[in-house]
Design an enzyme around this catalytic site. Structure first.
Site, short mmCIF file in Angstrom:
data_model
loop_
_atom_site.label_atom_id
_atom_site.label_comp_id
_atom_site.label_asym_id
_atom_site.label_seq_id
_atom_site.Cartn_x
_atom_site.Cartn_y
_atom_site.Cartn_z
N ASP A 141 3.64 2.97 -9.41
CA ASP A 141 2.23 2.86 -8.86
C ASP A 141 1.19 2.41 -10.11
OD1 ASP A 141 -0.25 3.87 -7.40
OD2 ASP A 141 1.11 4.94 -6.13
N ASP A 151 2.34 -2.42 -10.68
CA ASP A 151 1.36 -3.21 -9.64
C ASP A 151 2.61 -4.15 -9.00
OD1 ASP A 151 -0.33 -5.04 -8.38
OD2 ASP A 151 -1.76 -5.16 -10.00
N VAL A 152 2.45 -3.92 -7.62
CA VAL A 152 3.31 -4.63 -6.77
C VAL A 152 3.05 -6.01 -6.66
CG1 VAL A 152 4.30 -2.56 -5.55
CG2 VAL A 152 2.38 -3.98 -4.63
N TYR A 181 -5.27 -5.86 8.48
CA TYR A 181 -4.36 -5.03 7.96
C TYR A 181 -3.26 -5.16 9.13
CZ TYR A 181 -1.83 -0.63 7.66
OH TYR A 181 -1.05 0.42 7.41
N1 LIG Z 1 -1.42 6.98 6.41
C1 LIG Z 1 -1.12 6.27 7.52
O1 LIG Z 1 -1.66 6.64 8.67
C2 LIG Z 1 -0.01 5.08 7.62
C3 LIG Z 1 0.20 4.45 8.93
C4 LIG Z 1 0.90 3.58 8.99
C5 LIG Z 1 1.48 2.93 8.04
N2 LIG Z 1 1.18 3.36 6.87
C6 LIG Z 1 1.75 2.72 5.38
O2 LIG Z 1 2.30 3.58 4.66
C7 LIG Z 1 2.28 3.41 3.38
C8 LIG Z 1 1.75 4.36 2.56
O3 LIG Z 1 0.69 4.84 3.14
P1 LIG Z 1 -0.25 6.22 2.69
O4 LIG Z 1 -0.54 6.71 3.85
O5 LIG Z 1 0.80 7.07 1.88
O6 LIG Z 1 -1.40 5.52 1.79
P2 LIG Z 1 -1.96 5.94 0.23
O7 LIG Z 1 -3.15 5.42 0.29
O8 LIG Z 1 -2.11 7.44 0.46
O9 LIG Z 1 -0.86 5.75 -0.57
C9 LIG Z 1 -0.65 4.21 -1.01
C10 LIG Z 1 -0.21 4.22 -2.45
O10 LIG Z 1 -0.14 2.92 -2.71
C11 LIG Z 1 -0.63 2.71 -4.01
N3 LIG Z 1 -0.82 1.28 -4.26
C12 LIG Z 1 -1.93 0.52 -3.76
N4 LIG Z 1 -1.87 -0.64 -4.29
C13 LIG Z 1 -0.82 -0.84 -5.10
C14 LIG Z 1 -0.42 -1.83 -5.92
N5 LIG Z 1 -0.87 -2.97 -6.06
N6 LIG Z 1 0.72 -1.53 -6.55
C15 LIG Z 1 1.43 -0.26 -6.60
N7 LIG Z 1 1.09 0.69 -5.92
C16 LIG Z 1 -0.14 0.38 -5.09
C17 LIG Z 1 -1.87 3.52 -4.25
O11 LIG Z 1 -2.10 3.62 -5.61
C18 LIG Z 1 -1.28 4.79 -3.56
O12 LIG Z 1 -0.75 5.74 -4.14
C19 LIG Z 1 1.53 2.08 3.21
O13 LIG Z 1 2.19 0.78 3.17
C20 LIG Z 1 0.68 2.18 4.51
O14 LIG Z 1 0.35 0.92 5.02
C21 LIG Z 1 0.42 4.34 6.55
#
Ligand SMILES: NC(=O)c1ccc[n+]([C@@H]2O[C@H](COP(=O)([O-])OP(=O)(O)OC[C@H]3O[C@@H](n4cnc5c(N)ncnc54)[C@H](O)[C@@H]3O)[C@@H](O)[C@H]2O)c1
Length: 266
Positions: free
Chosen positions: A37, A63-64, A160
């Site tokens: 992360d 960093d992805v 998105y």
């Molecule tokens: N929470 C929701 O309602 C939801 C719904 C559908 C899909 N998703 C997807 O599920 C996944 C996880 O979401 P979440 O709810 O846990 O979100 P979150 O924001 O709580 O966590 C996302 C994580 O990704 C990390 N991140 C962001 N940019 C990054 C980068 N460049 N390199 C490495 N890490 C990075 C952040 O630091 C964070 O720890 C995401 O892909 C999101 O789009 C979430």
């Protein structure tokens, strides 16, 4: 069922939310988890929680959006643990802007994290995954985090939705591409409904601001959209990811698993 004993998994965006819960569940299922992360402090905390609970976790800065960071992560995984069996492309971001208000800067950042990150992770990890998959009955596994917004349109955040739609079809295409090469890497996507994480909270805040309501009533509106009668929690998604990564999903590749409390069934 759903065991991952002896497997080595790399999970992106695992400092918090769905990624962190996936790491906890994978470690509990017997995997060694390498969590990456950009949030160094939360990442360290998640890794030590897993270790304190008796799991095997290793934190690394990732960093992805950067190919070199992925290459370093795979090198570290194979150096420390000898192989890589599972990749979870979980890191993602929500923009929360109307398509008429978004800027080129917003777009470039969103695409870099949600799409470039998934492609680079897949590309850089594939050789190691193919190697471990060749000696495993059901192969190795990639699980990509798409969204319900990667299946149906999102009024809240069109850009998105566009990136997640890309992840949905990239998943199917990568599954076909690897199968065509004879590489035993299963590739599947998960499509969460609204999940109570930091990103979930961000969506409530955006809904509230758009509707001129308070965040709690925006949250209620979101909840009512889920026929099952509640919002999702990270565990709901993590369990689906563990299943797809496990040999129990050995006949699944190129599939899109919806975990949304009935949201898109309507
Ligand atoms: N929470 C929701 O309602 C939801 C719904 C559908 C899909 N998703 C997807 O599920 C996944 C996880 O979401 P979440 O709810 O846990 O979100 P979150 O924001 O709580 O966590 C996302 C994580 O990704 C990390 N991140 C962001 N940019 C990054 C980068 N460049 N390199 C490495 N890490 C990075 C952040 O630091 C964070 O720890 C995401 O892909 C999101 O789009 C979430």
């Amino acid at each position: 069922m759903n065991r991952l004993d002896g497997k080595v998994a790399l999970i992106s965006g695992a400092a918090r939310g769905i990624g962190a819960e996936t790491a906890r569940k994978m470690a509990a299922a017997g995997a060694t988890v390498i969590i990456g992360d950009v949030l160094a402090d939360s990442l360290r905390q998640t890794a030590s929680e897993i270790s304190n609970a008796g799991g095997k976790a290793f934190a690394l800065a990732l960093d992805v959006t950067t190919e070199a960071a992925w290459a370093a992560a795979v090198a570290e995984a194979t150096k420390q643990f000898g192989k890589l069996d599972i990749l979870v492309n979980n890191a993602g971001m929500f923009l929360g802007k109307d398509l008429m208000d978004a800027t080129m800067e917003d777009w470039n950042r969103l695409v870099a994290v949600n799409m470039t990150g998934v492609w680079l992770g897949t590309k850089v990890c594939a050789p190691a995954l193919a190697e471990s998959g060749s000696s495993s009955r059901h192969g190795s596994a990639i699980v990509n985090l798409s969204s319900v917004a990667g299946i149906v349109g999102s009024q809240l955040d069109s850009l998105y939705s566009m990136t997640k739609g890309g992840v949905t079809l990239f998943t199917k295409s990568a599954a076909l591409s690897f199968a065509g090469k004879g590489w035993k890497i299963r590739v599947n996507s998960v499509h969460p409904g609204v999940i109570e994480t930091d990103m979930g909270a961000q969506t409530f805040a955006v809904r509230a601001a758009r509707a001129g309501k308070d965040v709690e009533s925006a949250r209620n509106v979101a909840m009512k959209a889920h026929p099952i009668g509640r919002l999702g929690v990270a565990e709901d998604i993590a369990l689906a990811i563990v299943f797809l990564a496990s040999d129990d999903a050995g006949f699944m590749t190129g599939s899109a698993m919806v975990v949304d409390g009935g949201l898109t069934a309507q």
